[in-house]
Scaffold this motif. Structure first.
Motif, PDB file in Angstrom:
ATOM      1  N   HIS A 272      -8.345   3.736   6.814  1.00  0.00           N
ATOM      2  CA  HIS A 272      -7.913   4.702   5.804  1.00  0.00           C
ATOM      3  C   HIS A 272      -9.135   5.420   5.256  1.00  0.00           C
ATOM      4  O   HIS A 272     -10.058   4.781   4.732  1.00  0.00           O
ATOM      5  CB  HIS A 272      -7.179   3.991   4.663  1.00  0.00           C
ATOM      6  CG  HIS A 272      -5.865   3.414   5.065  1.00  0.00           C
ATOM      7  ND1 HIS A 272      -4.671   3.864   4.591  1.00  0.00           N
ATOM      8  CD2 HIS A 272      -5.558   2.411   5.922  1.00  0.00           C
ATOM      9  CE1 HIS A 272      -3.680   3.167   5.116  1.00  0.00           C
ATOM     10  NE2 HIS A 272      -4.200   2.270   5.939  1.00  0.00           N
TER      11      HIS A 272
ATOM     12  N   THR B 191      -4.780   6.458  -0.730  1.00  0.00           N
ATOM     13  CA  THR B 191      -4.154   5.139  -0.582  1.00  0.00           C
ATOM     14  C   THR B 191      -4.089   4.485  -1.945  1.00  0.00           C
ATOM     15  O   THR B 191      -5.093   4.433  -2.668  1.00  0.00           O
ATOM     16  CB  THR B 191      -4.950   4.257   0.390  1.00  0.00           C
ATOM     17  OG1 THR B 191      -5.059   4.919   1.651  1.00  0.00           O
ATOM     18  CG2 THR B 191      -4.263   2.919   0.585  1.00  0.00           C
TER      19      THR B 191
ATOM     20  N   ASP C 287      -6.852  -1.807   8.479  1.00  0.00           N
ATOM     21  CA  ASP C 287      -5.742  -2.429   7.771  1.00  0.00           C
ATOM     22  C   ASP C 287      -4.959  -3.324   8.735  1.00  0.00           C
ATOM     23  O   ASP C 287      -5.312  -3.424   9.918  1.00  0.00           O
ATOM     24  CB  ASP C 287      -4.844  -1.366   7.125  1.00  0.00           C
ATOM     25  CG  ASP C 287      -4.044  -0.574   8.146  1.00  0.00           C
ATOM     26  OD1 ASP C 287      -4.163  -0.840   9.355  1.00  0.00           O
ATOM     27  OD2 ASP C 287      -3.288   0.326   7.741  1.00  0.00           O
TER      28      ASP C 287
ATOM     29  N   LEU D  28       0.853  -1.182   0.000  1.00  0.00           N
ATOM     30  CA  LEU D  28       0.000   0.000   0.000  1.00  0.00           C
ATOM     31  C   LEU D  28       0.888   1.231   0.000  1.00  0.00           C
ATOM     32  O   LEU D  28       1.786   1.356   0.836  1.00  0.00           O
ATOM     33  CB  LEU D  28      -0.914   0.010   1.225  1.00  0.00           C
ATOM     34  CG  LEU D  28      -1.997  -1.070   1.290  1.00  0.00           C
ATOM     35  CD1 LEU D  28      -2.663  -1.081   2.654  1.00  0.00           C
ATOM     36  CD2 LEU D  28      -3.044  -0.833   0.196  1.00  0.00           C
TER      37      LEU D  28
ATOM     38  N   GLY E  37       1.094   5.649  -0.221  1.00  0.00           N
ATOM     39  CA  GLY E  37       0.318   6.754   0.309  1.00  0.00           C
ATOM     40  C   GLY E  37       0.672   8.084  -0.337  1.00  0.00           C
ATOM     41  O   GLY E  37       1.785   8.287  -0.821  1.00  0.00           O
TER      42      GLY E  37
END
Length: 780
Positions: free
Chosen positions: A589, A510, A583, A487, A489
């Motif tokens: 998120h 994300t 997560d 992931l 950001g």
């Protein structure tokens, strides 16, 4: 009574100790060895504060973290350094990439010159590990040529694993927290953490509990060979000395043994000091030069030990009538009084009582009251145990021959039996109290991790700009890895961050493939190029205003303080609304979720990435395989191994100190018990030989010796249990913590004490069998 008479009598006793033939020398050596063991541990204890101070100073001197927001510009005296600490198996490795930017760049402590690019300077322990067969896996992670070693000034311990590797191009990584430009090493602007009164209390109690058994043993060691000594003193009475002079001469013998014990203790300490440089206990190591006893405390030990030897001997002889024709010790001795023995623990409780309930909110605990109260409670064990042993053995009934021999011996010399186990009783009582205190307050310093270890066991943070898909492929190809999701950001805002210093609407972005995004949200359908907006996250208040089709936003992937290049991004048509799930780190998120096909190329190149890795725990060295892959993919990758609980470093260090001290004290207790047991067997050699000559079986005598150990140790452990639980309860009330008994730990401590006593009894069997021979009746 003049000082000259005292000096004359003491010197005469010392002379008798060294000129009394084999018996005299044996007793002096036994006393000296016993006292020497205690003195060595006391000297080690007085050296611990200095060792901790030196470790802290050297760690501060090499510190390369800056606490200032002002970053220096590149100059002749600057250098760039990156933190690349890692772990190999269960050992922490301190690693740094360094790049001097000018000829006057400061050198790290212990390093004579910066290593060239591709080279590294290493600690001696790391060099040894890399050159051994066990370091094969680690060598793949550190592909540098060893160009030198780090000196002692740059290390905090002889077994520390550390290295500095030469690198170039580090300045491009300074937008992250792992890389900085500095002009010097050290952290002069670092503000120390506030002192925690509960942790200070833990340290105080640890020191008192560890030192008390040592003091108890030293006082017992100076009384070795007491019965034979008393018979020799009767001869002095026969030639004209009075009772007071005789006691002073006896004190002189003890003084001689204690002075020789100081010499032995210094030698034992020096030997142990050198050996300390090659060992590591619970992850802590030191250099021999660290272990320098504080002069004042060392002088106190040198004065207190001989003084205690004289005082203990004089007090011990108060109940002994030494006459010219013999020693009256066993003719109906007076019963021990209980009242004054109860005064000590009661006084200890009275000293601790004013601090009950203070907890953390009412300032620090009074160190003198804490130390005094704990000492009195533990000394109460040594005072109560002789009375308890005498009271119990006087009521023991009939049994086998071995049992009757043991009981009669205990009835005749219950004080000797109590002195033998006093040290272990004090140690166990203190250990039980400490275990209760640690168990009670550890909840304040141990927090359950929010990480979901069922979804991942390792988190890898990659630097900005590292290609995500190839990195994930490398992790999936690593032996022991079953799953890896990544992931990335970024941030998105309504206006450029350079346009205004005021507040602005912003949200998070994300980035990942469909499988990765399903780790943070419930996705109905997903394909590359999709964009989702997350609803229902409490902290996310700006996203509804930003999530409008066609709205122009600024997207920025930079997480640091360095200026970054922003990219204009238009919110696409057909946004899909989804709901967030936690997560693997336990966080939600909000904002936007973008598949990689929907991310602007300029942002994708700079985005930082988190990779969550799942392991097959049955694969050997799986974690180190992942660390090797991370180092190959990104030299500045930060690898975090998840655990169920996060423990405060300061609390963990105190607990580590307790473990180290407990190992030393238990070793001393075992050695002291063995020496004491051998001394008692030596005194009874003729009696044992006579019993064998009259037909007593050796098995019977061996069992009687075992019973003589079991009975007092059982009584001592029961007393330790009572005192330890009482002290632990008071300490928990002092910290305003709910009182609870950690029975597994309590029983473990008690079992360890019993195991030491049994081990000593077993080790004393071979000498016992040798003493049962007819030659033991030979005399001069």
């Amino acid at each position: 009574m003049t000082a000259r008479q005292w000096a004359r009598d003491l010197s005469m006793g010392a002379k008798f100790a060294f000129t009394g033939g084999r018996e005299g020398w044996t007793r002096v050596l036994l006393t000296a060895v016993g006292v020497g063991l205690g003195v060595a541990l006391l000297l080690l204890t007085t050296a611990i504060p200095d060792a901790l101070s030196v470790r802290h100073q050297r760690d501060e001197a090499r510190s390369d973290y800056t606490y200032s927001q002002n970053r220096p510009a590149k100059a002749a005296n600057t250098f760039v350094i990156s933190d690349i600490d890692t772990t190999f198996k269960d050992k922490e490795i301190r690693g740094r990439l360094v790049e001097p930017e000018g000829p006057r760049a400061a050198l790290p402590p212990g390093v004579g010159a910066y290593p060239a690019v591709g080279d590294m300077v290493v600690s001696p322990a790391l060099k040894k590990l890399l050159e051994s067969g066990d370091g094969e896996l680690l060598r793949k992670r550190l592909p540098y040529r060893i160009a030198g070693t780090i000196g002692e000034d740059g290390l905090i311990g002889s077994q520390e694993l550390a290295y500095y590797a030469g690198a170039q191009g580090l300045a491009s990584y300074m937008d992250g927290w792992k890389t900085a430009r500095l002009t010097e090493y050290g952290s002069p602007n670092h503000t120390p953490e506030a002192r925690d009164p509960v942790l200070i209390l833990l340290v105080l109690v640890v020191f008192v509990v560890l030192l008390m058994p040592v003091a108890v043993f030293i006082t017992a060691a100076v009384r070795f060979g007491g019965e034979r000594r008393d018979r020799r003193l009767a001869a002095l009475r026969l030639v004209g000395s009075d009772s007071r002079m005789t006691r002073r001469i006896a004190a002189g013998e003890a003084l001689a043994g204690s002075l020789l014990g100081l010499v032995f203790g210094a030698l034992f300490f020096l030997i142990g000091r050198e050996a300390a440089g090659s060992v590591e206990v619970v992850g802590i190591s030191v250099f021999p030069s660290y272990l320098n006893p504080t002069p004042a405390l060392a002088a106190l030990v040198a004065v207190a030990v001989p003084a205690a030897a004289v005082l203990v001997t004089l007090l011990a002889l108060r109940g002994v009538v030494i006459e010219p024709l013999g020693v009256v010790r066993t003719a109906k001795p007076s019963r021990r009084r209980l009242w004054w023995r109860l005064v000590l623990p009661v006084a200890g409780l009275a000293m601790l009582a004013p601090m009950i309930g203070k907890g953390r909110g009412d300032g620090n605990f009074n160190q003198f009251l804490v130390s005094g109260g704990v000492i009195l409670l533990l000394v109460g064990v040594t005072a109560l145990l002789p009375w308890i042993v005498e009271a119990v053995v006087a009521r023991l009934g009939n049994g086998s021959v071995s049992w009757q021999l043991a009981v009669r011996r205990l009835q005749l010399s219950s004080g000797t039996a109590a002195r033998t186990v006093n040290g272990i009783s004090v140690a166990v009582a203190g250990a039980i109290a400490l275990q209760m205190l640690f168990a009670g307050v550890q909840g304040d310093y141990t927090k359950a991790s929010k990480n979901d270890l069922d979804r991942a066991q390792i988190q890898v943070q990659l630097s900005h700009g590292v290609a995500t898909d190839p990195a994930v492929a490398d992790f999936l190809a690593t032996r022991g890895v079953t799953r890896a999701v990544a992931l990335s950001g970024a941030n998105v805002s309504a206006t450029s961050h350079t346009a205004s210093d005021g507040p602005q609407q912003s949200s998070e972005v994300t980035i990942g493939n469909c499988a990765s995004l399903r780790e943070v949200a419930k996705l109905p359908t997903c394909r590359d190029g999709d964009v989702f907006v997350v609803r229902g996250v409490d902290y996310d208040t700006d996203t509804p205003a930003l999530a409008k089709s066609g709205k122009k936003l600024f997207m920025d992937s930079s997480q640091g303080a360095e200026p970054s290049s922003e990219v204009r991004w238009t919110v696409p048509q057909g946004l899909k609304t989804v709901h967030a799930i936690k997560d693997p780190t336990g966080m939600e998120h909000g904002g936007f979720l973008l598949t990689r096909g929907a991310v602007p190329a300029a942002v994708a190149k700079k985005a930082g990435t988190q990779v969550y890795v799942s392991l097959d725990e049955s694969v050997r060295d799986a974690r180190d395989q992942v660390r090797n892959t991370a180092a190959r993919v990104d030299r500045l990758a930060n690898v975090t191994t998840w655990t169920r609980n996060d423990v405060s470093k300061r609390f963990a260090s105190i607990r580590t100190g307790l473990l180290i001290g407990a190992v030393c004290v238990l070793a001393l207790i075992g050695a002291s018990l063995l020496v004491s047991q051998l001394e008692q067997l030596r005194e009874r050699r003729k009696l044992l030989s006579a019993l064998v000559a009259f037909g007593t079986r050796r098995r019977t005598l061996s069992l009687s010796v075992l019973w003589q150990t079991v009975v007092p140790i059982t009584l001592g452990l029961l007393l330790s249990l009572a005192v330890g639980l009482t002290l632990g309860t008071v300490l928990l009330k002092m910290t305003a913590t709910t009182v609870g008994i950690d029975w597994p730990s309590v029983l473990t401590m008690t079992g360890m004490g019993a195991a030491i006593a049994v081990a000593v009894a077993v080790l004393s069997m071979p000498p016992l069998l040798r003493m049962m021979r007819p030659e033991g009746l030979r005399t001069e």
